[in-house]
Design a protein around this motif. Structure first.
Motif, PDB file in Angstrom:
ATOM      1  N   ALA A   1      11.236  -0.579   2.295  1.00 25.71           N
ATOM      2  CA  ALA A   1      10.288   0.050   1.362  1.00 25.71           C
ATOM      3  C   ALA A   1      10.984   0.819   0.254  1.00 25.71           C
ATOM      4  CB  ALA A   1       9.319   0.967   2.104  1.00 25.71           C
ATOM      5  N   SER A   2      12.262   0.526  -0.011  1.00 25.65           N
ATOM      6  CA  SER A   2      12.974   1.238  -1.087  1.00 25.65           C
ATOM      7  C   SER A   2      12.440   0.874  -2.466  1.00 25.65           C
ATOM      8  CB  SER A   2      14.473   0.928  -1.017  1.00 25.65           C
ATOM      9  OG  SER A   2      14.724  -0.461  -1.191  1.00 25.65           O
ATOM     10  N   GLU A   3      11.655  -0.203  -2.548  1.00 31.24           N
ATOM     11  CA  GLU A   3      11.027  -0.555  -3.831  1.00 31.24           C
ATOM     12  C   GLU A   3      10.101   0.546  -4.313  1.00 31.24           C
ATOM     13  OE1 GLU A   3      11.580  -4.345  -1.389  1.00 31.24           O
ATOM     14  OE2 GLU A   3      10.872  -2.302  -1.073  1.00 31.24           O
ATOM     15  N   THR A   4       9.607   1.358  -3.367  1.00 33.43           N
ATOM     16  CA  THR A   4       8.663   2.417  -3.715  1.00 33.43           C
ATOM     17  C   THR A   4       9.350   3.752  -3.971  1.00 33.43           C
ATOM     18  OG1 THR A   4       8.306   3.155  -1.416  1.00 33.43           O
ATOM     19  CG2 THR A   4       7.017   1.274  -2.185  1.00 33.43           C
ATOM     20  N   TRP A   5      10.660   3.814  -3.781  1.00 35.43           N
ATOM     21  CA  TRP A   5      11.387   5.070  -3.913  1.00 35.43           C
ATOM     22  C   TRP A   5      11.643   5.434  -5.369  1.00 35.43           C
ATOM     23  CZ3 TRP A   5      15.960   4.266   0.054  1.00 35.43           C
ATOM     24  CH2 TRP A   5      15.424   4.170   1.346  1.00 35.43           C
TER      25      TRP A   5
ATOM     26  N   MET B   1       0.814  -1.206   0.000  1.00 37.91           N
ATOM     27  CA  MET B   1       0.000   0.000   0.000  1.00 37.91           C
ATOM     28  C   MET B   1       0.853   1.264   0.000  1.00 37.91           C
ATOM     29  SD  MET B   1      -3.001  -1.017  -0.354  1.00 37.91           S
ATOM     30  CE  MET B   1      -3.854   0.522  -0.090  1.00 37.91           C
ATOM     31  N   ILE B   2       2.051   1.179   0.588  1.00 38.96           N
ATOM     32  CA  ILE B   2       2.915   2.359   0.544  1.00 38.96           C
ATOM     33  C   ILE B   2       3.376   2.626  -0.882  1.00 38.96           C
ATOM     34  CG2 ILE B   2       5.045   1.086   1.033  1.00 38.96           C
ATOM     35  CD1 ILE B   2       5.942   3.480   2.691  1.00 38.96           C
ATOM     36  N   PHE B   3       3.488   1.554  -1.685  1.00 37.06           N
ATOM     37  CA  PHE B   3       3.807   1.720  -3.104  1.00 37.06           C
ATOM     38  C   PHE B   3       2.681   2.474  -3.802  1.00 37.06           C
ATOM     39  CE2 PHE B   3       3.178   0.062  -7.441  1.00 37.06           C
ATOM     40  CZ  PHE B   3       4.369   0.459  -8.026  1.00 37.06           C
ATOM     41  N   ALA B   4       1.437   2.095  -3.491  1.00 31.64           N
ATOM     42  CA  ALA B   4       0.286   2.767  -4.097  1.00 31.64           C
ATOM     43  C   ALA B   4       0.238   4.237  -3.684  1.00 31.64           C
ATOM     44  CB  ALA B   4      -1.003   2.054  -3.681  1.00 31.64           C
ATOM     45  N   ALA B   5       0.528   4.519  -2.407  1.00 36.51           N
ATOM     46  CA  ALA B   5       0.495   5.903  -1.928  1.00 36.51           C
ATOM     47  C   ALA B   5       1.538   6.758  -2.641  1.00 36.51           C
ATOM     48  CB  ALA B   5       0.731   5.932  -0.413  1.00 36.51           C
ATOM     49  N   ARG B   6       2.760   6.240  -2.786  1.00 35.77           N
ATOM     50  CA  ARG B   6       3.815   7.013  -3.456  1.00 35.77           C
ATOM     51  C   ARG B   6       3.529   7.185  -4.945  1.00 35.77           C
ATOM     52  NH1 ARG B   6       7.831   8.222  -0.066  1.00 35.77           N
ATOM     53  NH2 ARG B   6       8.406   6.778   1.618  1.00 35.77           N
ATOM     54  N   GLN B   7       2.948   6.161  -5.575  1.00 34.12           N
ATOM     55  CA  GLN B   7       2.635   6.268  -6.994  1.00 34.12           C
ATOM     56  C   GLN B   7       1.526   7.290  -7.257  1.00 34.12           C
ATOM     57  OE1 GLN B   7       3.898   4.641 -10.099  1.00 34.12           O
ATOM     58  NE2 GLN B   7       5.467   4.980  -8.560  1.00 34.12           N
ATOM     59  N   ILE B   8       0.544   7.339  -6.358  1.00 34.63           N
ATOM     60  CA  ILE B   8      -0.516   8.345  -6.506  1.00 34.63           C
ATOM     61  C   ILE B   8       0.071   9.744  -6.360  1.00 34.63           C
ATOM     62  CG2 ILE B   8      -2.596   9.274  -5.414  1.00 34.63           C
ATOM     63  CD1 ILE B   8      -3.390   6.393  -4.742  1.00 34.63           C
ATOM     64  N   GLN B   9       0.994   9.920  -5.414  1.00 33.22           N
ATOM     65  CA  GLN B   9       1.675  11.205  -5.268  1.00 33.22           C
ATOM     66  C   GLN B   9       2.440  11.553  -6.544  1.00 33.22           C
ATOM     67  OE1 GLN B   9       3.782  10.690  -1.239  1.00 33.22           O
ATOM     68  NE2 GLN B   9       3.257  12.853  -1.286  1.00 33.22           N
ATOM     69  N   GLU B  10       3.158  10.587  -7.069  1.00 33.57           N
ATOM     70  CA  GLU B  10       3.994  10.821  -8.249  1.00 33.57           C
ATOM     71  C   GLU B  10       3.153  11.193  -9.456  1.00 33.57           C
ATOM     72  OE1 GLU B  10       6.396   7.744 -10.927  1.00 33.57           O
ATOM     73  OE2 GLU B  10       7.405   8.092  -8.997  1.00 33.57           O
ATOM     74  N   LYS B  11       2.055  10.474  -9.675  1.00 33.02           N
ATOM     75  CA  LYS B  11       1.214  10.742 -10.828  1.00 33.02           C
ATOM     76  C   LYS B  11       0.437  12.054 -10.676  1.00 33.02           C
ATOM     77  CE  LYS B  11       0.793   5.879 -12.095  1.00 33.02           C
ATOM     78  NZ  LYS B  11       1.530   6.018 -13.363  1.00 33.02           N
ATOM     79  N   SER B  12       0.056  12.399  -9.452  1.00 28.86           N
ATOM     80  CA  SER B  12      -0.615  13.680  -9.222  1.00 28.86           C
ATOM     81  C   SER B  12       0.333  14.828  -9.519  1.00 28.86           C
ATOM     82  CB  SER B  12      -1.120  13.760  -7.786  1.00 28.86           C
ATOM     83  OG  SER B  12      -2.073  12.761  -7.516  1.00 28.86           O
ATOM     84  N   ARG B  13       1.561  14.690  -9.118  1.00 25.42           N
ATOM     85  CA  ARG B  13       2.566  15.715  -9.398  1.00 25.42           C
ATOM     86  C   ARG B  13       2.843  15.824 -10.896  1.00 25.42           C
ATOM     87  NH1 ARG B  13       8.408  14.469  -7.165  1.00 25.42           N
ATOM     88  NH2 ARG B  13       8.166  12.893  -8.793  1.00 25.42           N
ATOM     89  N   GLU B  14       2.929  14.674 -11.560  1.00 34.27           N
ATOM     90  CA  GLU B  14       3.234  14.674 -12.991  1.00 34.27           C
ATOM     91  C   GLU B  14       2.118  15.319 -13.803  1.00 34.27           C
ATOM     92  OE1 GLU B  14       4.200  11.483 -16.592  1.00 34.27           O
ATOM     93  OE2 GLU B  14       3.515  10.788 -14.633  1.00 34.27           O
TER      94      GLU B  14
END
Length: 272
Positions: free
Chosen positions: A174-178, A1-14
């Motif tokens: 959790a570096s997989e999500t970085w 779920m932390i991967f999903a949270a970071r990806q949503i942040q990344e895509k919102s920024r993009e």
């Protein structure tokens, strides 16, 4: 779920979309949840039988409820508004962040949030997360320094194995999500080599190259470790069914919003 949270942040920024995320806490979740309904819902979403058996046996379900909070919300559980916090990631920072409410009570707005062990910030920057990882790893290293790393009765191979199992696991959690930048990788690299030099008793006067240090310790640099973890995790995401959330978020995009002109921020698939 932390991967999903970071990806949503990344895509919102993009795609230049304001992001508002609420982290809710469930009041007396263990006492109020309809357990039979919970098992039924878990079975419907494909939870392994062994996992369900473990959940039925453990006394506290708080850890499980953190993972399946989306399912619990459909069971009529009450939010603990005192522990519920709101996280705002605007494209253009407003003068004052909007106020949100839950059951009439205002939700606290925070500039950072620790989610499943990872630190999320409005800028999507990893600086605070990496510094936190380094601090935690440094504390773990110091706890083992006398009994393990400076213990002359232990072989270097044993010391390195303990370092990889305890310290590197903490450092790369959790570096997989970085999506790290070069300077952030360098921060991790400097800490990594500093720890190895302390284990092997090497000082700057020895003028030992990093390549030789990695050869002696039978390890690799941090960048290679992160790349391996990224590839392993993305391989898992690629192989999971299309309806699973990590796969949908990785390959999907927001329904609206446009990328800005010019250079783009680094994305998780960029370095690969």
């Amino acid at each position: 779920m932390i991967f999903a949270a970071r990806q949503i942040q990344e895509k919102s920024r993009e795609q230049r979309i304001d992001l508002y995320t609420a982290f809710t806490d469930l009041s007396k979740a263990f006492d109020t949840v309809n357990r039979e309904l919970l098992w039924t819902l878990l079975e419907r979403v494909g939870a392994p039988t062994r996992f369900l058996n473990i959940l039925r046996q453990i006394e506290s379900m708080q850890r499980a409820l953190d993972v399946i909070s989306g399912i619990c919300s459909s069971l009529g559980l009450q939010n603990n508004t005192q522990k519920t916090e709101n996280f705002v990631q605007p494209i253009v920072p407003p003068i004052k962040a909007p106020q949100f409410y839950s059951n009439g009570d205002p939700i606290k707005i925070v500039n950072q949030f620790k989610y499943l062990g990872g630190t999320l910030t409005p800028t999507s920057s990893l600086d605070m997360e990496i510094q936190t990882r380094i601090n935690l790893t440094s504390a773990a290293f110091e706890r083992l320094r006398t009994r393990v790393f400076l213990n002359n009765d232990l072989k270097y191979g044993t010391k390195t194995a303990v370092y990889l199992a305890v310290c590197i696991s903490t450092l790369s959690y959790a570096s997989e999500t970085w999506t790290p930048y070069r300077r952030q990788i360098q921060m991790l690299e400097n800490f990594h080599t500093r720890c190895l030099k302390r284990i092997f008793g090497i000082s700057w006067e020895d003028r030992l190259t990093h390549e030789e240090l990695y050869r002696r310790s039978n390890t690799t640099n941090i960048e290679a470790m992160l790349a391996k973890r990224h590839l392993r995790w993305l391989g898992q995401v690629i192989r999971i069914p299309d309806h699973r959330l990590p796969r949908q978020i990785l390959y999907g995009k927001l329904s609206h919003g446009n990328r800005s002109a010019g250079g783009q921020k680094t994305k998780i698939l960029g370095p690969l």
